[in-house]
Design a protein around this motif. Structure first.
Motif, PDB file in Angstrom:
ATOM      1  N   THR A 113     -34.254  22.537 -28.391  1.00 31.34           N
ATOM      2  CA  THR A 113     -33.116  21.936 -27.707  1.00 31.34           C
ATOM      3  C   THR A 113     -32.347  21.002 -28.623  1.00 31.34           C
ATOM      4  O   THR A 113     -31.114  21.008 -28.669  1.00 31.34           O
ATOM      5  N   VAL A 114     -33.093  20.180 -29.391  1.00 29.12           N
ATOM      6  CA  VAL A 114     -32.457  19.245 -30.323  1.00 29.12           C
ATOM      7  C   VAL A 114     -31.704  20.002 -31.403  1.00 29.12           C
ATOM      8  O   VAL A 114     -30.573  19.658 -31.755  1.00 29.12           O
ATOM      9  N   GLN A 115     -32.337  21.061 -31.944  1.00 24.64           N
ATOM     10  CA  GLN A 115     -31.676  21.843 -32.972  1.00 24.64           C
ATOM     11  C   GLN A 115     -30.403  22.484 -32.445  1.00 24.64           C
ATOM     12  O   GLN A 115     -29.377  22.510 -33.114  1.00 24.64           O
ATOM     13  N   THR A 116     -30.458  23.006 -31.213  1.00 22.17           N
ATOM     14  CA  THR A 116     -29.279  23.615 -30.613  1.00 22.17           C
ATOM     15  C   THR A 116     -28.181  22.589 -30.398  1.00 22.17           C
ATOM     16  O   THR A 116     -27.005  22.847 -30.673  1.00 22.17           O
ATOM     17  N   ALA A 117     -28.584  21.415 -29.910  1.00 16.55           N
ATOM     18  CA  ALA A 117     -27.604  20.353 -29.683  1.00 16.55           C
ATOM     19  C   ALA A 117     -26.967  19.908 -30.989  1.00 16.55           C
ATOM     20  O   ALA A 117     -25.754  19.712 -31.076  1.00 16.55           O
ATOM     21  N   ASN A 118     -27.781  19.743 -32.036  1.00 18.16           N
ATOM     22  CA  ASN A 118     -27.247  19.324 -33.325  1.00 18.16           C
ATOM     23  C   ASN A 118     -26.281  20.350 -33.883  1.00 18.16           C
ATOM     24  O   ASN A 118     -25.256  20.015 -34.487  1.00 18.16           O
ATOM     25  N   THR A 119     -26.616  21.624 -33.702  1.00 21.84           N
ATOM     26  CA  THR A 119     -25.739  22.676 -34.193  1.00 21.84           C
ATOM     27  C   THR A 119     -24.423  22.670 -33.427  1.00 21.84           C
ATOM     28  O   THR A 119     -23.346  22.814 -34.005  1.00 21.84           O
ATOM     29  N   ALA A 120     -24.534  22.505 -32.079  1.00 18.04           N
ATOM     30  CA  ALA A 120     -23.337  22.542 -31.253  1.00 18.04           C
ATOM     31  C   ALA A 120     -22.475  21.308 -31.439  1.00 18.04           C
ATOM     32  O   ALA A 120     -21.262  21.355 -31.243  1.00 18.04           O
ATOM     33  N   GLN A 121     -23.073  20.177 -31.828  1.00 16.43           N
ATOM     34  CA  GLN A 121     -22.356  18.918 -31.919  1.00 16.43           C
ATOM     35  C   GLN A 121     -22.193  18.476 -33.374  1.00 16.43           C
ATOM     36  O   GLN A 121     -22.343  17.305 -33.686  1.00 16.43           O
ATOM     37  N   SER A 122     -21.918  19.379 -34.276  1.00 21.73           N
ATOM     38  CA  SER A 122     -21.710  18.997 -35.668  1.00 21.73           C
ATOM     39  C   SER A 122     -20.491  18.076 -35.755  1.00 21.73           C
ATOM     40  O   SER A 122     -19.467  18.302 -35.098  1.00 21.73           O
ATOM     41  N   LEU A 123     -20.611  17.024 -36.568  1.00 28.34           N
ATOM     42  CA  LEU A 123     -19.599  15.974 -36.607  1.00 28.34           C
ATOM     43  C   LEU A 123     -18.778  16.038 -37.891  1.00 28.34           C
ATOM     44  O   LEU A 123     -19.319  16.254 -38.976  1.00 28.34           O
ATOM     45  N   HIS A 124     -17.465  15.852 -37.734  1.00 30.28           N
ATOM     46  CA  HIS A 124     -16.554  15.748 -38.875  1.00 30.28           C
ATOM     47  C   HIS A 124     -15.536  14.655 -38.573  1.00 30.28           C
ATOM     48  O   HIS A 124     -14.904  14.648 -37.519  1.00 30.28           O
ATOM     49  N   PHE A 125     -15.384  13.752 -39.525  1.00 28.69           N
ATOM     50  CA  PHE A 125     -14.480  12.610 -39.327  1.00 28.69           C
ATOM     51  C   PHE A 125     -13.034  13.096 -39.322  1.00 28.69           C
ATOM     52  O   PHE A 125     -12.594  13.811 -40.222  1.00 28.69           O
ATOM     53  N   SER A 126     -12.280  12.686 -38.286  1.00 30.55           N
ATOM     54  CA  SER A 126     -10.908  13.176 -38.120  1.00 30.55           C
ATOM     55  C   SER A 126      -9.894  12.388 -38.937  1.00 30.55           C
ATOM     56  O   SER A 126      -8.764  12.850 -39.142  1.00 30.55           O
ATOM     57  N   GLU A 127     -10.278  11.172 -39.384  1.00 30.78           N
ATOM     58  CA  GLU A 127      -9.403  10.265 -40.147  1.00 30.78           C
ATOM     59  C   GLU A 127      -8.255   9.713 -39.298  1.00 30.78           C
ATOM     60  O   GLU A 127      -7.380   9.015 -39.813  1.00 30.78           O
ATOM     61  N   GLU A 128      -8.240  10.012 -38.012  1.00 30.53           N
ATOM     62  CA  GLU A 128      -7.288   9.404 -37.079  1.00 30.53           C
ATOM     63  C   GLU A 128      -8.082   8.883 -35.891  1.00 30.53           C
ATOM     64  O   GLU A 128      -8.758   9.652 -35.195  1.00 30.53           O
ATOM     65  N   LEU A 129      -7.994   7.577 -35.664  1.00 30.79           N
ATOM     66  CA  LEU A 129      -8.814   6.941 -34.637  1.00 30.79           C
ATOM     67  C   LEU A 129      -7.949   6.391 -33.518  1.00 30.79           C
ATOM     68  O   LEU A 129      -6.826   5.920 -33.740  1.00 30.79           O
ATOM     69  N   LEU A 130      -8.501   6.448 -32.286  1.00 37.96           N
ATOM     70  CA  LEU A 130      -7.886   5.760 -31.161  1.00 37.96           C
ATOM     71  C   LEU A 130      -8.171   4.264 -31.272  1.00 37.96           C
ATOM     72  O   LEU A 130      -9.178   3.843 -31.852  1.00 37.96           O
ATOM     73  N   TRP A 131      -7.307   3.457 -30.669  1.00 35.46           N
ATOM     74  CA  TRP A 131      -7.630   2.045 -30.569  1.00 35.46           C
ATOM     75  C   TRP A 131      -8.785   1.895 -29.572  1.00 35.46           C
ATOM     76  O   TRP A 131      -8.768   2.524 -28.508  1.00 35.46           O
ATOM     77  N   PRO A 132      -9.760   1.055 -29.891  1.00 36.75           N
ATOM     78  CA  PRO A 132     -10.923   0.928 -28.993  1.00 36.75           C
ATOM     79  C   PRO A 132     -10.606   0.165 -27.710  1.00 36.75           C
ATOM     80  O   PRO A 132     -11.355   0.281 -26.732  1.00 36.75           O
ATOM     81  N   MET A 133      -9.519  -0.602 -27.698  1.00 35.33           N
ATOM     82  CA  MET A 133      -9.116  -1.333 -26.490  1.00 35.33           C
ATOM     83  C   MET A 133      -7.721  -1.903 -26.717  1.00 35.33           C
ATOM     84  O   MET A 133      -7.210  -1.932 -27.840  1.00 35.33           O
ATOM     85  N   GLU A 134      -7.099  -2.318 -25.627  1.00 33.16           N
ATOM     86  CA  GLU A 134      -5.800  -2.979 -25.724  1.00 33.16           C
ATOM     87  C   GLU A 134      -6.018  -4.473 -25.962  1.00 33.16           C
ATOM     88  O   GLU A 134      -6.873  -5.094 -25.342  1.00 33.16           O
ATOM     89  N   GLY A 135      -5.255  -5.050 -26.873  1.00 30.57           N
ATOM     90  CA  GLY A 135      -5.393  -6.477 -27.153  1.00 30.57           C
ATOM     91  C   GLY A 135      -4.843  -6.827 -28.521  1.00 30.57           C
ATOM     92  O   GLY A 135      -4.561  -5.942 -29.339  1.00 30.57           O
ATOM     93  N   ASN A 136      -4.684  -8.108 -28.751  1.00 34.75           N
ATOM     94  CA  ASN A 136      -4.172  -8.600 -30.020  1.00 34.75           C
ATOM     95  C   ASN A 136      -5.305  -8.823 -31.012  1.00 34.75           C
ATOM     96  O   ASN A 136      -6.403  -9.256 -30.642  1.00 34.75           O
ATOM     97  N   VAL A 137      -5.031  -8.536 -32.283  1.00 38.39           N
ATOM     98  CA  VAL A 137      -6.003  -8.799 -33.341  1.00 38.39           C
ATOM     99  C   VAL A 137      -5.930 -10.284 -33.668  1.00 38.39           C
ATOM    100  O   VAL A 137      -4.886 -10.782 -34.124  1.00 38.39           O
TER     101      VAL A 137
END
Length: 259
Positions: A113-137
């Motif tokens: 199950t873990v092997q199947t999940a890992n295969t199905a959920q292979s990760l690649h960084f998109s280099e474009e991120l959503l803001w994690p929340m609304e607010g001022n830095v």
């Protein structure tokens, strides 16, 4: 003279008849003996063939019995089996074998199950991120020079961005990833590290009431949790989200990746 000749002729005839009868009798006797001898030979031949047939059948039965004995182990009597089952040591051994088999099967299934999940959920960084929340830095990322921290009343390097937010405000996953760790940190409080793939990791601090556990996969936009009360290191700044982005363990400026 004629009378004598007649009687002599009769003698010859009788003698001839006797010889003929003797010949016939001899022939008949010879034929009878030949018939008896033939019948005797046939009976002996029949007995010999029957004996050979019986020997072959007996040999085949013996070979089949030997093969069956080799393939099928001797069976225990019902009493012997019942006595063994009543033996606590035997019962414990059987139970242990069953538990071991079930454990091995469970581990194998879990691994698949873990092997199947890992295969199905292979990760690649998109280099474009959503803001994690609304607010001022309120405090910018800065690893080239120090920045001022109001609560500490000192200048320090800052590997993250500090985003102001209300307590109970939603915090979103910036990208698809797998939750690597969840820990409580003295400075950043409840802190979640998410593997984004290709050596990138996102670190969220000052959280509470998480919606996921270690090992879970999240998609961009999923609500990871909510803003909690600030730790003593950020009391002046107020409630906030600590967000850090690392590449191969080295902090990078997350602002450069936000959409």
């Amino acid at each position: 003279m004629k009378k004598k000749g007649f009687f002599g002729y009769r003698q010859y005839v009788i003698a001839g008849l006797l010889i003929a009868l003797a010949a016939v009798g001899t022939t008949a006797l010879y034929s009878s003996r030949q018939e008896e001898k033939r019948e005797q030979m046939e009976e002996e031949l029949a007995r010999e063939m029957q004996k050979q047939s019986d020997d072959i059948a007996a040999q085949e039965d013996s070979e089949q019995s030997a093969e069956a004995s080799a393939l099928v182990p001797p069976r225990q009597s019902y009493d012997e089996m019942e006595n063994e089952l009543d033996d606590p040591a035997v019962t414990a051994e059987i139970a242990e074998e069953d538990d071991t088999a079930e454990t091995e099967e469970s581990e194998e299934t879990e691994q698949q199950t873990v092997q199947t999940a890992n295969t199905a959920q292979s990760l690649h960084f998109s280099e474009e991120l959503l803001w994690p929340m609304e607010g001022n830095v309120v405090i910018n990322y800065s690893m080239d020079s120090t920045v001022y921290f109001p609560t500490l009343d000192q200048y320090k390097y800052n590997p993250a961005v500090i985003i102001a937010g209300e307590v109970n405000g939603k915090v979103y996953a910036v990208a698809k990833g797998q939750i690597k760790s969840i820990k409580n940190d003295e400075v950043t409080g409840c802190t979640v590290t998410v593997d984004l793939g290709d050596g990138y990791e996102a670190v969220y601090g000052q959280l509470k009431e998480l919606n996921f556990a270690e090992g879970d996969y999240v998609e961009a936009g999923h609500v990871l949790g909510y803003i909690g009360e600030p730790t003593k290191y950020f009391t002046v700044e107020g409630s906030n989200l600590y967000f850090e982005l690392d590449k191969d363990g080295i902090p990078v400026d997350p602002i450069a990746y936000f959409e």
